[in-house]
Design a protein around this motif. Structure first.
Motif, PDB file in Angstrom:
ATOM      1  N   VAL A   1       0.502   1.304   5.932  1.00 29.73           N
ATOM      2  CA  VAL A   1       0.946   1.428   4.550  1.00 29.73           C
ATOM      3  C   VAL A   1       2.439   1.128   4.527  1.00 29.73           C
ATOM      4  O   VAL A   1       3.128   1.213   5.550  1.00 29.73           O
ATOM      5  CB  VAL A   1       0.664   2.829   3.964  1.00 29.73           C
ATOM      6  CG1 VAL A   1      -0.831   3.066   3.866  1.00 29.73           C
ATOM      7  CG2 VAL A   1       1.332   3.931   4.787  1.00 29.73           C
ATOM      8  N   GLN A   2       2.945   0.786   3.347  1.00 29.74           N
ATOM      9  CA  GLN A   2       4.345   0.372   3.243  1.00 29.74           C
ATOM     10  C   GLN A   2       5.241   1.432   2.600  1.00 29.74           C
ATOM     11  O   GLN A   2       6.462   1.294   2.594  1.00 29.74           O
ATOM     12  CB  GLN A   2       4.444  -0.933   2.438  1.00 29.74           C
ATOM     13  CG  GLN A   2       3.986  -2.161   3.194  1.00 29.74           C
ATOM     14  CD  GLN A   2       2.483  -2.220   3.427  1.00 29.74           C
ATOM     15  OE1 GLN A   2       1.698  -2.031   2.507  1.00 29.74           O
ATOM     16  NE2 GLN A   2       2.078  -2.449   4.670  1.00 29.74           N
TER      17      GLN A   2
ATOM     18  N   TRP B   1       0.844  -1.191   0.000  1.00 31.10           N
ATOM     19  CA  TRP B   1       0.000   0.000   0.000  1.00 31.10           C
ATOM     20  C   TRP B   1       0.879   1.241   0.000  1.00 31.10           C
ATOM     21  O   TRP B   1       1.786   1.370   0.821  1.00 31.10           O
ATOM     22  CB  TRP B   1      -0.928   0.013   1.208  1.00 31.10           C
ATOM     23  CG  TRP B   1      -2.114  -0.886   1.052  1.00 31.10           C
ATOM     24  CD1 TRP B   1      -2.202  -2.205   1.400  1.00 31.10           C
ATOM     25  CD2 TRP B   1      -3.375  -0.536   0.490  1.00 31.10           C
ATOM     26  NE1 TRP B   1      -3.440  -2.702   1.095  1.00 31.10           N
ATOM     27  CE2 TRP B   1      -4.191  -1.700   0.533  1.00 31.10           C
ATOM     28  CE3 TRP B   1      -3.905   0.644  -0.047  1.00 31.10           C
ATOM     29  CZ2 TRP B   1      -5.505  -1.702   0.067  1.00 31.10           C
ATOM     30  CZ3 TRP B   1      -5.219   0.636  -0.510  1.00 31.10           C
ATOM     31  CH2 TRP B   1      -6.008  -0.527  -0.456  1.00 31.10           C
ATOM     32  N   VAL B   2       0.579   2.153  -0.926  1.00 34.61           N
ATOM     33  CA  VAL B   2       1.332   3.393  -1.100  1.00 34.61           C
ATOM     34  C   VAL B   2       0.409   4.569  -0.821  1.00 34.61           C
ATOM     35  O   VAL B   2      -0.714   4.622  -1.341  1.00 34.61           O
ATOM     36  CB  VAL B   2       1.882   3.507  -2.539  1.00 34.61           C
ATOM     37  CG1 VAL B   2       2.597   4.833  -2.737  1.00 34.61           C
ATOM     38  CG2 VAL B   2       2.793   2.329  -2.854  1.00 34.61           C
ATOM     39  N   LEU B   3       0.881   5.504  -0.019  1.00 33.14           N
ATOM     40  CA  LEU B   3       0.100   6.702   0.295  1.00 33.14           C
ATOM     41  C   LEU B   3       0.746   7.928  -0.330  1.00 33.14           C
ATOM     42  O   LEU B   3       1.948   8.163  -0.173  1.00 33.14           O
ATOM     43  CB  LEU B   3       0.012   6.896   1.820  1.00 33.14           C
ATOM     44  CG  LEU B   3      -0.574   8.241   2.283  1.00 33.14           C
ATOM     45  CD1 LEU B   3      -2.045   8.357   1.888  1.00 33.14           C
ATOM     46  CD2 LEU B   3      -0.411   8.411   3.798  1.00 33.14           C
ATOM     47  N   ASP B   4      -0.065   8.723  -1.025  1.00 30.56           N
ATOM     48  CA  ASP B   4       0.368  10.014  -1.562  1.00 30.56           C
ATOM     49  C   ASP B   4      -0.534  11.091  -0.973  1.00 30.56           C
ATOM     50  O   ASP B   4      -1.674  11.263  -1.416  1.00 30.56           O
ATOM     51  CB  ASP B   4       0.282  10.024  -3.084  1.00 30.56           C
ATOM     52  CG  ASP B   4       0.816  11.320  -3.691  1.00 30.56           C
ATOM     53  OD1 ASP B   4       0.989  12.302  -2.940  1.00 30.56           O
ATOM     54  OD2 ASP B   4       1.057  11.359  -4.908  1.00 30.56           O
TER      55      ASP B   4
ATOM     56  N   LEU C   1      -6.675  14.552   8.414  1.00 32.45           N
ATOM     57  CA  LEU C   1      -7.508  13.416   8.014  1.00 32.45           C
ATOM     58  C   LEU C   1      -7.436  12.285   9.040  1.00 32.45           C
ATOM     59  O   LEU C   1      -6.369  12.000   9.585  1.00 32.45           O
ATOM     60  CB  LEU C   1      -7.063  12.901   6.644  1.00 32.45           C
ATOM     61  CG  LEU C   1      -7.970  11.875   5.973  1.00 32.45           C
ATOM     62  CD1 LEU C   1      -9.252  12.531   5.493  1.00 32.45           C
ATOM     63  CD2 LEU C   1      -7.254  11.228   4.797  1.00 32.45           C
ATOM     64  N   ASN C   2      -8.569  11.633   9.278  1.00 34.61           N
ATOM     65  CA  ASN C   2      -8.630  10.505  10.194  1.00 34.61           C
ATOM     66  C   ASN C   2      -8.188   9.237   9.448  1.00 34.61           C
ATOM     67  O   ASN C   2      -9.008   8.532   8.859  1.00 34.61           O
ATOM     68  CB  ASN C   2     -10.045  10.345  10.742  1.00 34.61           C
ATOM     69  CG  ASN C   2     -10.146   9.257  11.803  1.00 34.61           C
ATOM     70  OD1 ASN C   2      -9.262   8.412  11.943  1.00 34.61           O
ATOM     71  ND2 ASN C   2     -11.223   9.263  12.562  1.00 34.61           N
ATOM     72  N   PHE C   3      -6.894   8.962   9.483  1.00 37.12           N
ATOM     73  CA  PHE C   3      -6.366   7.811   8.761  1.00 37.12           C
ATOM     74  C   PHE C   3      -6.758   6.501   9.439  1.00 37.12           C
ATOM     75  O   PHE C   3      -6.832   5.462   8.780  1.00 37.12           O
ATOM     76  CB  PHE C   3      -4.849   7.914   8.630  1.00 37.12           C
ATOM     77  CG  PHE C   3      -4.401   8.855   7.545  1.00 37.12           C
ATOM     78  CD1 PHE C   3      -4.397   8.461   6.223  1.00 37.12           C
ATOM     79  CD2 PHE C   3      -4.009  10.150   7.845  1.00 37.12           C
ATOM     80  CE1 PHE C   3      -4.009   9.321   5.209  1.00 37.12           C
ATOM     81  CE2 PHE C   3      -3.617  11.026   6.849  1.00 37.12           C
ATOM     82  CZ  PHE C   3      -3.618  10.612   5.524  1.00 37.12           C
TER      83      PHE C   3
ATOM     84  N   LYS D   1       2.201   8.113  10.643  1.00 34.14           N
ATOM     85  CA  LYS D   1       1.847   7.401  11.880  1.00 34.14           C
ATOM     86  C   LYS D   1       1.621   5.917  11.617  1.00 34.14           C
ATOM     87  O   LYS D   1       1.998   5.057  12.417  1.00 34.14           O
ATOM     88  CB  LYS D   1       0.591   8.032  12.491  1.00 34.14           C
ATOM     89  CG  LYS D   1       0.113   7.364  13.765  1.00 34.14           C
ATOM     90  CD  LYS D   1      -1.017   8.159  14.399  1.00 34.14           C
ATOM     91  CE  LYS D   1      -2.231   8.243  13.494  1.00 34.14           C
ATOM     92  NZ  LYS D   1      -3.385   8.906  14.163  1.00 34.14           N
ATOM     93  N   HIS D   2       1.028   5.613  10.468  1.00 38.85           N
ATOM     94  CA  HIS D   2       0.733   4.224  10.117  1.00 38.85           C
ATOM     95  C   HIS D   2       1.672   3.688   9.043  1.00 38.85           C
ATOM     96  O   HIS D   2       1.348   2.676   8.396  1.00 38.85           O
ATOM     97  CB  HIS D   2      -0.711   4.083   9.664  1.00 38.85           C
ATOM     98  CG  HIS D   2      -1.718   4.356  10.747  1.00 38.85           C
ATOM     99  ND1 HIS D   2      -1.868   3.544  11.839  1.00 38.85           N
ATOM    100  CD2 HIS D   2      -2.592   5.382  10.915  1.00 38.85           C
ATOM    101  CE1 HIS D   2      -2.815   4.036  12.632  1.00 38.85           C
ATOM    102  NE2 HIS D   2      -3.264   5.147  12.086  1.00 38.85           N
ATOM    103  N   LEU D   3       2.803   4.337   8.850  1.00 37.25           N
ATOM    104  CA  LEU D   3       3.820   3.764   7.979  1.00 37.25           C
ATOM    105  C   LEU D   3       4.478   2.611   8.711  1.00 37.25           C
ATOM    106  O   LEU D   3       4.929   2.755   9.852  1.00 37.25           O
ATOM    107  CB  LEU D   3       4.870   4.819   7.604  1.00 37.25           C
ATOM    108  CG  LEU D   3       6.081   4.331   6.794  1.00 37.25           C
ATOM    109  CD1 LEU D   3       5.658   3.765   5.444  1.00 37.25           C
ATOM    110  CD2 LEU D   3       7.088   5.470   6.613  1.00 37.25           C
ATOM    111  N   GLU D   4       4.515   1.465   8.077  1.00 39.50           N
ATOM    112  CA  GLU D   4       5.054   0.269   8.709  1.00 39.50           C
ATOM    113  C   GLU D   4       6.512   0.478   9.118  1.00 39.50           C
ATOM    114  O   GLU D   4       7.285   1.119   8.398  1.00 39.50           O
ATOM    115  CB  GLU D   4       4.941  -0.895   7.723  1.00 39.50           C
ATOM    116  CG  GLU D   4       5.134  -2.263   8.317  1.00 39.50           C
ATOM    117  CD  GLU D   4       4.812  -3.337   7.296  1.00 39.50           C
ATOM    118  OE1 GLU D   4       5.750  -4.043   6.876  1.00 39.50           O
ATOM    119  OE2 GLU D   4       3.635  -3.450   6.903  1.00 39.50           O
ATOM    120  N   LYS D   5       6.874  -0.047  10.264  1.00 45.16           N
ATOM    121  CA  LYS D   5       8.246   0.087  10.757  1.00 45.16           C
ATOM    122  C   LYS D   5       9.237  -0.539   9.781  1.00 45.16           C
ATOM    123  O   LYS D   5       8.968  -1.568   9.173  1.00 45.16           O
ATOM    124  CB  LYS D   5       8.379  -0.582  12.131  1.00 45.16           C
ATOM    125  CG  LYS D   5       9.744  -0.396  12.786  1.00 45.16           C
ATOM    126  CD  LYS D   5       9.799  -1.068  14.147  1.00 45.16           C
ATOM    127  CE  LYS D   5      11.177  -0.940  14.766  1.00 45.16           C
ATOM    128  NZ  LYS D   5      11.276  -1.627  16.082  1.00 45.16           N
TER     129      LYS D   5
END
Length: 262
Positions: A134-135, A61-64, A120-122, A178-182
């Motif tokens: 997301v990765q 999953w990619v976030l822009d 935004l409420n991710f 915040k939700h980017l995978e470690k």
């Protein structure tokens, strides 16, 4: 070892289209398929192609958070990566969605949202998509106020001062990573600004924000760019101004790559 891309190192010599140098010379933007240079300030598709090739694999999953005309999501569709694009302007998001659908790939998903990426409420968004993380995150923010993208006061291009810009961008970094995978990566494409007879090193200010938040700096890439719409057919004028004064004409922008380790 956890893999973060699809590169087969047993056949590493075959990947001649993937950059490994820190200087990227791209002669011409890719306008194939749904890609288009119509949107003022969008980046060339080769940038997300290179970054997704190096730092993601199929199904990731990619976030822009600065989707604009949808360049990243179009490339993600082509490369079988799931993608999420956030755009603050409703009309721009609508146009981008129509282009992204032209590259529809049944092997992956593309989600377009209208909103402010800093607020935004991710949690709710990701829950609706059935994911927790997301990765990869790719950011192409406004270069402060060089281009005014909208009249929305939440738009980073409308921030009044450099401190306002950096504070707002810092909030956005926190919310979107915040939700980017470690141990996965994010990248920022940004350029500098010239004002009041001095260079404002916006790129390095943005880089420092990530460092202050504990990210590891993995790469500083320099990419060339041609004439902007504002400077089109005015090369002679700008060359005269540069020679008559004490400045150089910007012909580059930065791509900073970071790794999240915390």
């Amino acid at each position: 070892m956890v893999r973060y891309n699809d590169i087969d190192m047993n056949n590493w010599k075959e990947y001649i289209d993937i950059e490994t140098d820190s200087l990227w010379i791209i002669d011409k933007r890719d306008n194939s398929g749904a890609h288009s240079g119509y949107y003022h300030g969008n980046f060339v598709p080769q940038i997300p192609f290179q970054l997704l090739s190096r730092y993601t694999k199929k199904g990731d999953w990619v976030l822009d958070p600065f989707m604009g005309s949808g360049t990243t999501l179009i490339e993600a569709q082509r490369m079988r990566r799931n993608s999420i694009g956030i755009e603050i302007q409703k009309d721009v998001a609508k146009e981008a969605l129509s282009r992204i659908r032209k590259e529809n790939n049944p092997d992956c998903s593309a989600k377009v949202c209208v909103g402010d990426s800093a607020k935004l409420n991710f949690d709710a968004l990701y829950e609706s998509l059935g994911i927790k993380n997301v990765q990869f995150v790719i950011m192409h923010p406004p270069y402060w106020d060089i281009i005014k993208f909208s009249d929305n006061p939440k738009d980073l291009s409308n921030t009044a001062t450099l401190d306002d810009f950096l504070n707002s961008f810092g909030e956005l970094i926190d919310n979107t990573t915040k939700h980017l995978e470690k141990n996965r990566y994010c990248a920022v494409v940004v350029g500098d600004k010239y004002a009041n007879s001095q260079v404002i090193p916006l790129g390095f200010y943005c880089m420092n924000l990530f460092l202050e938040k504990g990210f590891l700096l993995k790469a500083i890439l320099v990419k060339n760019f041609g004439d902007t719409k504002g400077k089109a057919n005015k090369q002679g004028i700008w060359r005269y101004r540069a020679l008559a004064s004490d400045f150089y004409i910007f012909k580059h922008e930065y791509i900073f790559v970071f790794k999240k380790t915390k």
